[in-house]
Design an enzyme around this catalytic site. Structure first.
Site: not given
Ligand code: NAP
Ligand code: HSE
Length: 432
Positions: A45, A105, A129, A134, A136, A190, A201, A205, A302
């Protein structure tokens, strides 16, 4: 085979982990798939933002079409989150014959069926997956490792943020807001943590797990959800006093052809295997008719743990590319949706009440339960600071949800009950 080019949508917590693993494990990837893997473009973004990983600035773009319409890109990895716009992006990706890996998810629980159908029609893989638990490898275990079995129950902790919060609150008495902030800083939550703490969330899942495990299309609306926001210090103290640990538990269970799916705070006996799953860790029990009990445990959120699942999906896509079998792994659900009603769902319950401290009140309360054939496993009654009030804490034996809801209604209507402070599901000793 030529080098594989990746387009990455998102460079946040998970996206940075993906970049690291692709760079640091290049040898292993080469060995598994026989060609190098390059990240060609990354959608973000904000181009000027400091990143948690070093990337060539020329890779960054704010135009999704640099990836979705780029003929050089073979695989789109979606780790940006969001629903409607992301759905459009992924539909466009598969229509442009790009395989997709996603950790999303929210999207898969709502539009998984549509996206998988479109991917299959375009001979593309769509793997997800990382969307559940995460690091697992639970989805692959369900659809491949346990493919020959009939799964009857899945139960577990599938949200890292809430498990982190409940662990710190229960063990160290840390305040909710402070621990939530810490979970956000550590990249577990999130971008809007409401979905974590309200149980949504975990519900998403559980909808994904139940759809795959029971081979039945289950929607988010089919999951009964209650989050952790109403849990108080007093509830956690009573849990401990009574020998329980509070966890946010997802349950999907099947009896005959009927299923129930829920996410709710649950009191687990301290000896229960899930009671010792702490911090951001997740664990899922899966019961199959033939295999019996299996347990999957690991980091549920993570950067690197989640990215491991994402990059493993990428390896799966690339292996399929080499074999020329992309887009053939989706199996249509075998069963029609068939949900249990409230008279078919059974559990024990904890309830905490403030009542008028008068003769006969306790007897009347117990008779409300006994009218429904529900008896007690544990009872506590303590005076409150306010002199004419007492606090009663009850743990019931098993009751149907229908009976329990009617009991709560009657307690609400009884003028001697000042307030029902809290009520939670209670699990038995074993995992079953
Ligand atoms: P995050 O740290 O908020 O990162 C999101 C990234 O996507 C950022 O780089 C952001 O850009 C970019 N972005 C978001 N909306 C955008 C848009 N409209 N146009 C262009 N770029 C955009 O999120 P995250 O924690 O990595 O999570 C990402 C996904 O993985 C989510 O679906 C989440 O549910 C899933 N997930 C996360 C985890 C976890 O532990 N965090 C675990 C499992 C699944 P900028 O950096 O420029 O703002
Ligand atoms: N926000 C989610 C959690 C990330 O805490 O489990 C992993 O899906």
């Amino acid at each position: 085979m030529k080098a594989i080019s990746i387009g990455l949508l998102g460079l946040g917590t998970v996206g940075s982990g993906v970049v690291r693993i692709v760079e640091n494990h290049q040898d292993k990837l080469m060995h598994q798939i026989g060609c190098p893997v390059h990240i060609k473009k990354i959608l973000v973004k904000d181009l000027s933002k400091e990143r948690g990983v070093v990337v060539d600035r020329s890779l960054l773009t704010t135009d999704a079409n640099d990836i979705l319409e780029n003929p050089e890109i073979d695989v789109v990895i979606e780790v940006m989150g969001g629903i409607e716009q992301t759905r459009e992006y992924l539909l466009k990706a598969v229509r442009n014959k790009k395989h997709v890996v996603t950790a999303n998810k929210d999207l898969m629980a709502l539009y998984g069926s549509e996206l998988l159908t479109e991917a299959t029609a375009n001979h593309c893989d769509l793997f997800y997956e990382a969307s559940v638990a995460g690091g697992i490898p639970i989805l692959r275990s369900l659809v491949e490792g346990l493919a020959s079995d009939r799964i009857t129950k899945m139960m577990g902790i599938v949200n890292g943020t809430t498990n982190f919060i409940l662990t710190k609150m229960s063990k160290y008495g840390s305040p909710y807001e402070e621990v939530l902030k810490e979970a956000q800083e550590l990249g577990y939550a999130e971008s809007d943590p409401t979905a974590d703490v309200e149980g949504l969330d975990a519900a998403r899942k559980m909808a994904i797990l139940a759809t795959l495990g029971f081979s039945m299309n289950l929607d988010l609306d089919d999951v009964k959800v209650k989050g952790i926001t109403e849990i108080t210090e007093e509830d956690l103290d009573y849990s401990k006093k009574l020998g329980y640990t509070m966890k946010l538990i997802g349950i999907a269970s099947r009896c005959g052809e009927k299923v129930e799916v829920s996410v709710q705070p649950t009191l687990l006996p301290e000896t229960h295997p899930l009671a010792s799953v702490n911090d951001e860790y997740n664990a899922v029990y899966v019961y199959g008719e033939a295999v019996g009990e299996t347990m999957f445990y690991g980091p549920g959120a993570g950067s690197l743990p989640t990215a491991t699942a994402v990059v493993s999906d990428l390896v799966g896509v690339m292996k399929n590319m080499r074999l020329g079998v992309n887009g053939r792994s989706v199996v249509a659900p075998q069963y029609k949706k068939n949900l249990k009603d409230a008279s078919e769902i059974f559990s024990k319950y904890f309830v905490r009440l403030h009542v008028k401290d008068e003769v006969g009140v306790f007897a009347n309360i117990t008779s409300i339960f006994s009218e429904h054939g529900v008896s007690f496993e544990k009872i506590l009654q303590l005076p409150l600071k306010q002199k004419d009030l007492a606090e009663i804490v009850l743990v019931t034996h098993k009751a149907s949800l229908k009976d329990y809801e009617e009991i709560l209604q009657k307690l609400n209507d009884y003028e001697m009950v000042k307030v029902i402070k809290s009520t939670y599901r209670v699990e038995g000793d074993g995992a079953l």
